[in-house]
Write an enzyme that holds these catalytic residues in place. Structure first.
Site, PDB file in Angstrom:
ATOM      1  N   CYS A 156       0.353  11.680  18.086  1.00 42.34           N
ATOM      2  CA  CYS A 156       0.448  13.130  18.277  1.00 42.34           C
ATOM      3  C   CYS A 156      -0.895  13.788  17.940  1.00 42.34           C
ATOM      4  CB  CYS A 156       1.551  13.692  17.385  1.00 42.34           C
ATOM      5  SG  CYS A 156       1.155  13.644  15.621  1.00 42.34           S
ATOM      6  N   CYS A 167      -2.073  13.213  14.276  1.00 40.80           N
ATOM      7  CA  CYS A 167      -2.585  11.864  14.038  1.00 40.80           C
ATOM      8  C   CYS A 167      -3.932  11.652  14.729  1.00 40.80           C
ATOM      9  CB  CYS A 167      -1.563  10.828  14.487  1.00 40.80           C
ATOM     10  SG  CYS A 167      -0.076  10.839  13.439  1.00 40.80           S
ATOM     11  N   HIS A 223       3.812  10.100   9.214  1.00 38.64           N
ATOM     12  CA  HIS A 223       3.791   9.286  10.432  1.00 38.64           C
ATOM     13  C   HIS A 223       3.147   7.951  10.087  1.00 38.64           C
ATOM     14  CE1 HIS A 223       3.905  12.878  13.470  1.00 38.64           C
ATOM     15  NE2 HIS A 223       4.741  13.044  12.458  1.00 38.64           N
ATOM     16  N   GLU A 260       0.805   6.339  11.482  1.00 35.18           N
ATOM     17  CA  GLU A 260      -0.658   6.388  11.579  1.00 35.18           C
ATOM     18  C   GLU A 260      -1.282   6.996  10.325  1.00 35.18           C
ATOM     19  OE1 GLU A 260       1.669   7.513  13.771  1.00 35.18           O
ATOM     20  OE2 GLU A 260       0.749   7.890  15.718  1.00 35.18           O
TER      21      GLU A 260
END
Length: 162
Positions: A86, A89, A56, A58
């Site tokens: 999410c 993260c 991701h 992040e």
């Protein structure tokens, strides 16, 4: 909520990262990590490119900044991300000791800051990450909506006619 010129510049960079991710067929999410007026890292989603479910935007900026800083702790930093993070993260933000997060658009299904959970506000956590939302939210939401609309149209065009 008030955002600074620096906040707007960082989120604009995150939005560019999201656009580049979309160009590669990735879900268009981009992130920037800064400390003061220094950008430590900026990345977009790359789960498909890297064959990595944890890639991701992040997580990628935390990894990149950690290497740059020579430390897995990233205190006094702000994460700018185009979509609400999410659960995974959010957990990484706590472990990295990120101070602040500013996200653009909410993610109603998997967003874990306010939409489906309030992970960052959980009283049992040993670190608090302050958060704000809404900076460039319309632009981020439009990018995501267009990306998924184009995917649905392409999917429909690939189906044989009955």
């Amino acid at each position: 909520m008030s955002f600074t010129d620096w906040d707007e510049r960082c989120m604009a960079l995150a939005l560019r990262e999201a656009m580049w991710a979309a160009d590669r067929g990735e879900v268009p999410v981009g992130a920037v990590l800064s400390r003061g007026s220094d950008v430590l890292a900026h990345c977009g989603n790359a789960q498909i490119d890297l064959s990595d479910p944890t890639a991701h935007a992040e997580i990628r900026v935390l990894r990149e900044a950690g290497v740059r800083e020579g430390n897995y702790r990233l205190p006094e930093t702000t994460l700018y991300v185009t979509l609400e993070p999410c659960t995974m993260c959010c957990g990484a933000l706590v472990h990295a000791r990120v101070s602040n997060i500013i996200f653009a658009a909410r993610e109603p299904r998997a967003g874990a800051v306010v939409s489906s959970a309030a992970i960052l506000d959980h009283p049992a956590l040993n670190h608090t990450v302050a958060w704000q939302e809404g900076l460039l939210s319309d632009e981020s939401a439009a990018l995501l909506q267009n990306f998924f609309r184009e995917r649905r149209v392409a999917h429909c065009l690939d189906k044989p006619l009955a």
